[in-house]
Scaffold this active site. Structure first.
Site, PDB file in Angstrom:
ATOM      1  N   ASP A   9       0.855  -1.186   0.000  1.00 30.86           N
ATOM      2  CA  ASP A   9       0.000   0.000   0.000  1.00 30.86           C
ATOM      3  C   ASP A   9       0.896   1.244   0.000  1.00 30.86           C
ATOM      4  O   ASP A   9       1.035   1.941   1.009  1.00 30.86           O
ATOM      5  CB  ASP A   9      -0.901  -0.029   1.236  1.00 30.86           C
ATOM      6  CG  ASP A   9      -2.062   0.951   1.149  1.00 30.86           C
ATOM      7  OD1 ASP A   9      -2.292   1.488   0.057  1.00 30.86           O
ATOM      8  OD2 ASP A   9      -2.733   1.161   2.175  1.00 30.86           O
TER       9      ASP A   9
ATOM     10  N   THR B 121     -12.929   0.600  -3.489  1.00 36.19           N
ATOM     11  CA  THR B 121     -12.246   1.033  -2.271  1.00 36.19           C
ATOM     12  C   THR B 121     -13.188   1.839  -1.376  1.00 36.19           C
ATOM     13  O   THR B 121     -14.369   2.014  -1.695  1.00 36.19           O
ATOM     14  CB  THR B 121     -10.995   1.837  -2.653  1.00 36.19           C
ATOM     15  OG1 THR B 121     -10.222   2.111  -1.477  1.00 36.19           O
ATOM     16  CG2 THR B 121     -11.341   3.135  -3.346  1.00 36.19           C
TER      17      THR B 121
ATOM     18  N   GLU C  66      -6.295   4.913  -8.822  1.00 38.38           N
ATOM     19  CA  GLU C  66      -7.585   5.434  -8.365  1.00 38.38           C
ATOM     20  C   GLU C  66      -8.119   6.557  -9.243  1.00 38.38           C
ATOM     21  O   GLU C  66      -7.390   7.444  -9.689  1.00 38.38           O
ATOM     22  CB  GLU C  66      -7.448   5.942  -6.922  1.00 38.38           C
ATOM     23  CG  GLU C  66      -8.774   6.235  -6.265  1.00 38.38           C
ATOM     24  CD  GLU C  66      -8.759   5.880  -4.785  1.00 38.38           C
ATOM     25  OE1 GLU C  66      -9.738   6.214  -4.102  1.00 38.38           O
ATOM     26  OE2 GLU C  66      -7.802   5.248  -4.317  1.00 38.38           O
TER      27      GLU C  66
ATOM     28  N   LYS D  78      -9.414   1.817  -9.442  1.00 40.98           N
ATOM     29  CA  LYS D  78      -9.981   1.974  -8.101  1.00 40.98           C
ATOM     30  C   LYS D  78     -11.096   3.013  -8.116  1.00 40.98           C
ATOM     31  O   LYS D  78     -10.922   4.128  -8.619  1.00 40.98           O
ATOM     32  CB  LYS D  78      -8.898   2.425  -7.107  1.00 40.98           C
ATOM     33  CG  LYS D  78      -7.951   1.334  -6.697  1.00 40.98           C
ATOM     34  CD  LYS D  78      -6.896   1.840  -5.731  1.00 40.98           C
ATOM     35  CE  LYS D  78      -7.406   1.979  -4.327  1.00 40.98           C
ATOM     36  NZ  LYS D  78      -6.322   2.332  -3.377  1.00 40.98           N
TER      37      LYS D  78
ATOM     38  N   PHE E 228     -11.899  -1.528   4.548  1.00 42.15           N
ATOM     39  CA  PHE E 228     -10.925  -0.798   5.360  1.00 42.15           C
ATOM     40  C   PHE E 228     -11.013  -1.225   6.817  1.00 42.15           C
ATOM     41  O   PHE E 228     -12.020  -0.975   7.478  1.00 42.15           O
ATOM     42  CB  PHE E 228     -11.175   0.706   5.240  1.00 42.15           C
ATOM     43  CG  PHE E 228     -10.569   1.341   4.020  1.00 42.15           C
ATOM     44  CD1 PHE E 228     -10.543   0.687   2.803  1.00 42.15           C
ATOM     45  CD2 PHE E 228     -10.020   2.605   4.096  1.00 42.15           C
ATOM     46  CE1 PHE E 228      -9.990   1.269   1.678  1.00 42.15           C
ATOM     47  CE2 PHE E 228      -9.458   3.206   2.975  1.00 42.15           C
ATOM     48  CZ  PHE E 228      -9.441   2.537   1.763  1.00 42.15           C
TER      49      PHE E 228
END
Length: 309
Positions: free
Chosen positions: A17, A149, A89, A125, A171
């Site tokens: 990440d 996400t 993203e 994303k 998350f």
């Protein structure tokens, strides 16, 4: 005894990440993910200076395009040192506009195409809003696979699975943060609400034979990772990856297919929005996450604007 990181890799695909190429090269994850916050950090790394300068060439004031070019340049560099995929993203400010999300996703894929990178090495994303999920459903049918996400609720996970998205990123740490602040309690091990959320989703997917990949994200400590060992994928910061690499203790597999899961339920838009409304934590964290990514996108665009001659 091998390290906990090497043990984890035996039953979970490990994803970095970060946009830090040095850390990725050192820790050898399979995949990597970036987001506007990580790209903003990358913009201050000297080795990315040339990418920043190249990203603003001939953009005619389109800083969104420049930001996408920078994201693709960072992603392309990462793909040279990992065997798997990079997640890139879409602008969080588009999270409630299905058509705009589709347009931006196509722009990112086109940039990767022009860089000679095939779409089978890229995940787009999108925030797990109703509009993001609907956009992902269409993209998947075009052969553009997606990573959904900012996922905090069971309803989001249900809708993503029914849309046939390739991967979700529930998350863990941000759920933990909300409950810790809300209750004043510390949570450890299997009592962690973030761990419980991902475990519930994983069991639901496996029990109902959904093919969507579950990738736990946003970790605050090693304990959360240990409790989710066996999850399809886990995306982990370089700092926590290093701690796992340094730890020679035993790491048992906690998640496996075959555990009981809730029966399949398909949500329409009204049911999805009601379930989301009823989950105060998920409502708060989704809105906060979109705002945070939007602000970091704006900061990145300001960095790029300063590079325009």
């Amino acid at each position: 005894m091998t390290s906990k990181l090497e043990q984890l890799k035996q039953f979970t695909t490990v994803v970095a990440d970060t946009g830090d190429l040095e850390a990725i090269t050192r820790l050898k994850p399979y995949d990597a993910t970036t987001n506007p916050s990580l790209l903003l950090k990358a913009s201050s790394i000297e080795s990315y200076a040339s990418h920043l300068n190249d990203s603003v060439l001939d953009v005619k004031g389109d800083l969104g395009l420049a930001a996408d070019r920078f994201a693709v340049a960072v992603g392309g560099g990462i793909l040279k040192v990992i065997p798997g995929r990079i997640s890139t993203e879409v602008d969080a400010r588009l999270s409630f506009d299905e058509n705009a999300l589709l347009g931006k996703a196509h722009q990112i894929i086109d940039l990767y195409d022009k860089a000679g990178i095939s779409r089978d090495r890229v995940l787009i994303k999108l925030a797990s809003t109703w509009e993001g999920i609907r956009a992902a459903e269409k993209l998947e049918k075009e052969g553009i696979q997606c990573n959904l996400t900012l996922l905090f609720s069971f309803a989001q996970a249900q809708a993503c699975a029914d849309a046939g998205v390739f991967l979700i990123s529930p998350f863990v740490g941000r759920i933990y943060d909300w409950y810790k602040k809300s209750t004043g309690q510390e949570y450890t091990g299997a009592e962690d609400p973030g761990v419980q959320s991902v475990t519930r989703i994983y069991n639901y997917y496996k029990a109902n034979d959904y093919k969507t990949v579950v990738m736990g994200a946003s970790f605050r400590n090693i304990s959360q990772i240990e409790e989710l060992a066996g999850c399809d994928r886990l995306t982990i910061s370089p700092e926590l990856l290093q701690k796992l690499s340094d730890d020679q203790g035993e790491l048992p597999q906690k998640l496996k297919p075959g555990n009981p899961g809730e029966p399949r339920q398909t949500l329409n838009e009204a049911q999805f929005r009601w379930a989301s409304n009823e989950d105060a934590m998920a409502t708060d964290k989704l809105a906060e996450g979109i705002r945070q990514f939007a602000r970091d996108q704006e900061k990145l665009e300001a960095v790029l604007a300063a590079k325009v001659k």
